[in-house]
Design an enzyme around this catalytic site. Structure first.
Site, PDB file in Angstrom:
ATOM      1  N   PRO A   1      -6.183   4.521  -4.029  1.00  0.00           N
ATOM      2  CA  PRO A   1      -5.344   5.547  -4.569  1.00  0.00           C
ATOM      3  C   PRO A   1      -4.450   5.424  -5.702  1.00  0.00           C
ATOM      4  O   PRO A   1      -3.759   4.076  -5.718  1.00  0.00           O
ATOM      5  CB  PRO A   1      -4.336   5.989  -3.361  1.00  0.00           C
ATOM      6  CG  PRO A   1      -4.279   4.382  -2.798  1.00  0.00           C
ATOM      7  CD  PRO A   1      -5.764   3.909  -2.855  1.00  0.00           C
TER       8      PRO A   1
ATOM      9  N   SER B   1      -4.210  10.012  -4.019  1.00  0.00           N
ATOM     10  CA  SER B   1      -2.644   9.489  -4.000  1.00  0.00           C
ATOM     11  C   SER B   1      -2.001  10.564  -3.836  1.00  0.00           C
ATOM     12  O   SER B   1      -2.227  11.744  -4.217  1.00  0.00           O
ATOM     13  CB  SER B   1      -2.288   8.929  -5.521  1.00  0.00           C
ATOM     14  OG  SER B   1      -0.997   8.793  -5.427  1.00  0.00           O
TER      15      SER B   1
ATOM     16  N   TYR C   1       3.184   7.727   1.506  1.00  0.00           N
ATOM     17  CA  TYR C   1       4.350   6.882   1.802  1.00  0.00           C
ATOM     18  C   TYR C   1       5.337   7.686   2.413  1.00  0.00           C
ATOM     19  O   TYR C   1       5.352   8.875   2.402  1.00  0.00           O
ATOM     20  CB  TYR C   1       4.833   6.123   0.523  1.00  0.00           C
ATOM     21  CG  TYR C   1       5.234   6.888  -0.554  1.00  0.00           C
ATOM     22  CD1 TYR C   1       6.663   7.324  -0.672  1.00  0.00           C
ATOM     23  CD2 TYR C   1       4.625   7.704  -1.375  1.00  0.00           C
ATOM     24  CE1 TYR C   1       7.163   8.454  -1.489  1.00  0.00           C
ATOM     25  CE2 TYR C   1       5.062   8.508  -2.355  1.00  0.00           C
ATOM     26  CZ  TYR C   1       6.292   8.858  -2.267  1.00  0.00           C
ATOM     27  OH  TYR C   1       6.860   9.738  -3.383  1.00  0.00           O
TER      28      TYR C   1
ATOM     29  N   THR D   1       0.975   3.641   2.722  1.00  0.00           N
ATOM     30  CA  THR D   1       1.190   2.548   2.041  1.00  0.00           C
ATOM     31  C   THR D   1       2.515   1.851   2.266  1.00  0.00           C
ATOM     32  O   THR D   1       3.564   2.856   2.499  1.00  0.00           O
ATOM     33  CB  THR D   1       1.535   3.112   0.406  1.00  0.00           C
ATOM     34  OG1 THR D   1       0.068   3.741  -0.200  1.00  0.00           O
ATOM     35  CG2 THR D   1       1.732   1.895  -0.380  1.00  0.00           C
TER      36      THR D   1
ATOM     37  N   LYS E   1      -1.778   0.263   4.708  1.00  0.00           N
ATOM     38  CA  LYS E   1      -1.941  -0.254   3.113  1.00  0.00           C
ATOM     39  C   LYS E   1      -0.960  -1.305   2.638  1.00  0.00           C
ATOM     40  O   LYS E   1       0.342  -0.706   2.704  1.00  0.00           O
ATOM     41  CB  LYS E   1      -2.479   0.544   2.020  1.00  0.00           C
ATOM     42  CG  LYS E   1      -2.828   0.151   0.976  1.00  0.00           C
ATOM     43  CD  LYS E   1      -3.191   1.318  -0.035  1.00  0.00           C
ATOM     44  CE  LYS E   1      -3.573   0.742  -1.794  1.00  0.00           C
ATOM     45  NZ  LYS E   1      -2.357   0.537  -2.506  1.00  0.00           N
TER      46      LYS E   1
ATOM     47  N   SER F   1      -3.720  -5.451   0.552  1.00  0.00           N
ATOM     48  CA  SER F   1      -3.517  -5.323  -0.836  1.00  0.00           C
ATOM     49  C   SER F   1      -2.204  -5.579  -1.328  1.00  0.00           C
ATOM     50  O   SER F   1      -1.070  -5.868  -0.389  1.00  0.00           O
ATOM     51  CB  SER F   1      -3.488  -3.575  -0.933  1.00  0.00           C
ATOM     52  OG  SER F   1      -3.018  -3.043  -2.113  1.00  0.00           O
TER      53      SER F   1
ATOM     54  N   HIS G   1      -0.788  -3.978  -4.310  1.00  0.00           N
ATOM     55  CA  HIS G   1      -0.633  -2.879  -4.967  1.00  0.00           C
ATOM     56  C   HIS G   1      -1.032  -3.317  -6.502  1.00  0.00           C
ATOM     57  O   HIS G   1      -0.418  -2.866  -7.149  1.00  0.00           O
ATOM     58  CB  HIS G   1       0.654  -2.706  -4.685  1.00  0.00           C
ATOM     59  CG  HIS G   1       1.119  -0.921  -4.979  1.00  0.00           C
ATOM     60  ND1 HIS G   1       1.667  -0.418  -3.854  1.00  0.00           N
ATOM     61  CD2 HIS G   1       1.060  -0.350  -6.150  1.00  0.00           C
ATOM     62  CE1 HIS G   1       1.748   0.934  -4.327  1.00  0.00           C
ATOM     63  NE2 HIS G   1       1.394   0.920  -5.741  1.00  0.00           N
TER      64      HIS G   1
ATOM     65  N   ARG H   1       1.514  -4.522  -8.573  1.00  0.00           N
ATOM     66  CA  ARG H   1       2.374  -3.776  -9.133  1.00  0.00           C
ATOM     67  C   ARG H   1       3.763  -3.647  -8.382  1.00  0.00           C
ATOM     68  O   ARG H   1       4.880  -3.283  -8.669  1.00  0.00           O
ATOM     69  CB  ARG H   1       2.063  -2.403  -9.137  1.00  0.00           C
ATOM     70  CG  ARG H   1       0.908  -2.415 -10.399  1.00  0.00           C
ATOM     71  CD  ARG H   1      -0.052  -1.060 -10.108  1.00  0.00           C
ATOM     72  NE  ARG H   1       0.609   0.185 -10.441  1.00  0.00           N
ATOM     73  CZ  ARG H   1       0.370   0.420 -11.896  1.00  0.00           C
ATOM     74  NH1 ARG H   1       0.045  -0.160 -12.687  1.00  0.00           N
ATOM     75  NH2 ARG H   1       1.150   1.753 -12.326  1.00  0.00           N
TER      76      ARG H   1
ATOM     77  N   ASP I   1      -8.084  -4.402  -1.465  1.00  0.00           N
ATOM     78  CA  ASP I   1      -8.413  -4.209  -2.869  1.00  0.00           C
ATOM     79  C   ASP I   1      -7.620  -5.056  -3.854  1.00  0.00           C
ATOM     80  O   ASP I   1      -6.769  -6.078  -3.112  1.00  0.00           O
ATOM     81  CB  ASP I   1      -7.884  -2.764  -3.052  1.00  0.00           C
ATOM     82  CG  ASP I   1      -6.431  -2.368  -3.120  1.00  0.00           C
ATOM     83  OD1 ASP I   1      -5.471  -3.443  -3.277  1.00  0.00           O
ATOM     84  OD2 ASP I   1      -6.038  -1.292  -2.806  1.00  0.00           O
ATOM     85  N   GLY I   2      -7.752  -5.160  -4.983  1.00  0.00           N
ATOM     86  CA  GLY I   2      -7.045  -5.929  -6.109  1.00  0.00           C
ATOM     87  C   GLY I   2      -7.969  -6.998  -6.850  1.00  0.00           C
ATOM     88  O   GLY I   2      -8.413  -7.841  -6.304  1.00  0.00           O
ATOM     89  N   GLY I   3      -8.288  -6.533  -8.079  1.00  0.00           N
ATOM     90  CA  GLY I   3      -9.231  -7.450  -8.718  1.00  0.00           C
ATOM     91  C   GLY I   3     -10.418  -7.565  -8.631  1.00  0.00           C
ATOM     92  O   GLY I   3     -11.288  -8.236  -9.109  1.00  0.00           O
TER      93      GLY I   3
ATOM     94  N   ARG J   1      -7.873  -0.080 -10.984  1.00  0.00           N
ATOM     95  CA  ARG J   1      -7.909   0.546 -12.520  1.00  0.00           C
ATOM     96  C   ARG J   1      -9.302   0.789 -12.947  1.00  0.00           C
ATOM     97  O   ARG J   1      -9.477   1.707 -13.820  1.00  0.00           O
ATOM     98  CB  ARG J   1      -7.266  -0.902 -13.177  1.00  0.00           C
ATOM     99  CG  ARG J   1      -5.892  -1.073 -12.796  1.00  0.00           C
ATOM    100  CD  ARG J   1      -5.289  -2.306 -13.348  1.00  0.00           C
ATOM    101  NE  ARG J   1      -3.707  -2.424 -13.183  1.00  0.00           N
ATOM    102  CZ  ARG J   1      -3.312  -3.001 -12.021  1.00  0.00           C
ATOM    103  NH1 ARG J   1      -4.235  -3.424 -11.130  1.00  0.00           N
ATOM    104  NH2 ARG J   1      -2.261  -3.255 -12.046  1.00  0.00           N
TER     105      ARG J   1
HETATM  106  C1  LIG Z   1      -2.143   3.204 -12.288  1.00  0.00           C
HETATM  107  C2  LIG Z   1      -1.888   2.895 -10.837  1.00  0.00           C
HETATM  108  C3  LIG Z   1      -1.383   4.009  -9.873  1.00  0.00           C
HETATM  109  C4  LIG Z   1      -1.323   3.431  -8.655  1.00  0.00           C
HETATM  110  N1  LIG Z   1      -0.792   4.311  -7.682  1.00  0.00           N
HETATM  111  C5  LIG Z   1      -0.672   4.184  -6.429  1.00  0.00           C
HETATM  112  C6  LIG Z   1      -0.268   5.050  -5.333  1.00  0.00           C
HETATM  113  O1  LIG Z   1      -0.005   6.188  -5.825  1.00  0.00           O
HETATM  114  N2  LIG Z   1      -0.306   4.851  -4.018  1.00  0.00           N
HETATM  115  C7  LIG Z   1      -0.755   3.712  -3.661  1.00  0.00           C
HETATM  116  O2  LIG Z   1      -0.530   3.379  -2.548  1.00  0.00           O
HETATM  117  N3  LIG Z   1      -1.197   2.513  -4.408  1.00  0.00           N
HETATM  118  C8  LIG Z   1      -1.107   2.883  -6.096  1.00  0.00           C
HETATM  119  N4  LIG Z   1      -1.807   2.024  -6.676  1.00  0.00           N
HETATM  120  C9  LIG Z   1      -2.292   0.632  -6.236  1.00  0.00           C
HETATM  121  C10 LIG Z   1      -3.879   0.757  -6.015  1.00  0.00           C
HETATM  122  O3  LIG Z   1      -4.002   1.721  -4.861  1.00  0.00           O
HETATM  123  C11 LIG Z   1      -4.458  -0.526  -5.798  1.00  0.00           C
HETATM  124  O4  LIG Z   1      -3.929  -1.258  -4.654  1.00  0.00           O
HETATM  125  C12 LIG Z   1      -4.528  -1.530  -7.043  1.00  0.00           C
HETATM  126  O5  LIG Z   1      -4.741  -0.724  -7.917  1.00  0.00           O
HETATM  127  C13 LIG Z   1      -6.028  -2.236  -6.670  1.00  0.00           C
HETATM  128  O6  LIG Z   1      -6.012  -3.139  -7.761  1.00  0.00           O
HETATM  129  P1  LIG Z   1      -6.866  -3.053  -9.053  1.00  0.00           P
HETATM  130  O7  LIG Z   1      -6.222  -2.028  -9.678  1.00  0.00           O
HETATM  131  O8  LIG Z   1      -7.062  -4.528  -9.395  1.00  0.00           O
HETATM  132  O9  LIG Z   1      -8.316  -2.828  -8.465  1.00  0.00           O
HETATM  133  C14 LIG Z   1      -1.873   2.070  -8.115  1.00  0.00           C
HETATM  134  C15 LIG Z   1      -2.369   1.426  -9.033  1.00  0.00           C
HETATM  135  C16 LIG Z   1      -2.429   1.574 -10.432  1.00  0.00           C
HETATM  136  C17 LIG Z   1      -3.120   0.652 -11.179  1.00  0.00           C
END
Ligand SMILES: Cc1cc2nc3c(=O)[nH]c(=O)nc-3n(C[C@H](O)[C@H](O)[C@H](O)COP(=O)(O)O)c2cc1C
Length: 348
Positions: free
Chosen positions: A76, A105, A127, A153, A220, A242, A244, A247, A275-277, A299
């Site tokens: 998402p 999302s 959330y 989340t 999550k 995750s 996030h 972030r 997720d992540g990377g 991303r």
């Molecule tokens: C631009 C952006 C917006 C995101 N928005 C949400 C969101 O609305 N809800 C959520 O649970 N995670 C959000 N995330 C986290 C992603 O779901 C995910 O955990 C993360 O992007 C995975 O890592 P990756 O970008 O390295 O693949 C966001 C991430 C990015 C990059």
């Protein structure tokens, strides 16, 4: 990183409005977790098998009852109209064409009904809002529109101070805000206050969302085995490992490091996603060998969306899936189900 993804990342950096690119790219704090994520997957090494008559490789799977053609899914991510005029409708169409699961999302910028109409299998990410009725109404609407699970989340009691792009969300056209959540706010309640994350959200909210929606609820943002068990005890049907995308809490451990502990704690009781990377099918193979049931791309999906809408999203998902298929074949197994933790060595 797959060359295909590197090219799309470079294109996004070159072509997107810098405000939207910063929002997409940023991590929190000093961006330590952001920068560790990819290297943590690459630190694992494989112990391949020989002459196992693996035959044709297949990637179809079932995740919590949801049938998908690939264990590579869409994480998402918020505000897709920053990246393409058709927003999440394009993302959903691209994921559907790839036979991949999309997690939509709460902060989607297109109406949920339009996204649902374009989507293949999809789940809704939520959330806990200060005004619980807001999120409860959205969850009920999602169930009626055909979502097959809810992803709660848990790592966002507050939104962190991002390193870059701090003014980006404030700079969005007003109609991109609260597209779905705003509609779910009861009359007479200030919508901005109502949809803020509630720092008092607790494990008890899991069961409430499950009862309301009649759907399985995954949590999550889990990075510890004991937390995963606490979520399952409280009624969660699955776990998403995750941080996030680096972030939220900077210096949170890499998901590639957290995954084995969570998988061990869960012990097969429920699906574990991560997720992540994740930037290649090889990263996905490592995650699946460590016990994940599916991997999510954040991303990279947005890079594809920015470059070519639905077709770009499909290119990313197909590209990573095809790299996964090749990696499985070279490894010597016919499907992700043939992998186990013994197939990867710890870290270098
Ligand atoms: C631009 C952006 C917006 C995101 N928005 C949400 C969101 O609305 N809800 C959520 O649970 N995670 C959000 N995330 C986290 C992603 O779901 C995910 O955990 C993360 O992007 C995975 O890592 P990756 O970008 O390295 O693949 C966001 C991430 C990015 C990059």
């Amino acid at each position: 990183m797959l060359p295909l993804l590197r090219d799309l990342a470079e294109r996004a950096e070159r072509d997107l409005d810098p405000r939207w690119h910063d929002y997409l790219d940023t991590g929190a704090g000093e961006e330590i977790s952001l920068h560790e994520a990819e290297a943590a997957w690459q630190a694992y090494r494989l112990r391949p098998r020989v002459l196992r008559a693996a035959g044709e490789v297949g990637t179809a799977a079932r995740i919590l009852g949801t049938r998908v053609e690939t264990p590579v899914a869409v994480a998402p991510t918020a505000y897709h109209r920053m990246f393409h005029e058709a927003g999440e409708v394009a993302t959903a169409a691209g994921a559907a064409a790839a036979g991949a699961l999309m997690i939509v999302s709460t902060r989607a910028t297109m109406p949920l009904a339009d996204i649902a109409a374009a989507a293949g299998p999809w789940w809704l990410q939520v959330y806990l809002t200060r005004e619980r009725a807001a999120i409860e109404n959205l969850v009920t609407a999602a169930a009626e529109l055909g979502a097959s699970a809810i992803v709660l989340t848990g790592d966002t009691p507050i939104v962190s101070t991002r390193s870059r792009g701090r003014g980006s969300v404030a700079a969005m056209p007003p109609e991109w805000h609260l597209t779905n959540l705003g509609r779910a706010v009861p009359e007479g309640v200030d919508p901005v206050w109502a949809v803020d994350a509630d720092p008092a959200a607790s494990l008890d909210d899991i069961q409430r969302l499950a009862e309301l929606s009649g759907l399985p609820v995954l949590v999550k943002g889990v990075l510890r085995g004991d937390d995963a068990l606490a979520c399952l005890d409280a009624g969660a049907a699955g776990i998403v490992v995750s941080n996030h995308g680096g972030r939220q809490l900077d210096r949170a451990i890499a998901t590639a490091v957290a995954l084995p502990e969570v998988v061990t704690a869960v012990g097969g009781q429920a699906p574990v996603l991560v997720d992540g990377g994740i930037r290649s099918g090889m990263d996905a193979l490592v995650a699946l060998a460590l016990g994940a049931d599916a991997v999510l791309l954040g991303r990279p999906v947005v890079w594809g969306l920015a470059a070519a809408g639905a077709a770009g999203v499909q290119t990313v998902l197909d590209g990573v899936t095809s790299d996964l298929r090749e990696s499985l074949a070279l490894f010597g197994v016919a499907s992700p189900g043939g992998l186990d933790a013994d197939d990867v060595t710890g870290r270098r």
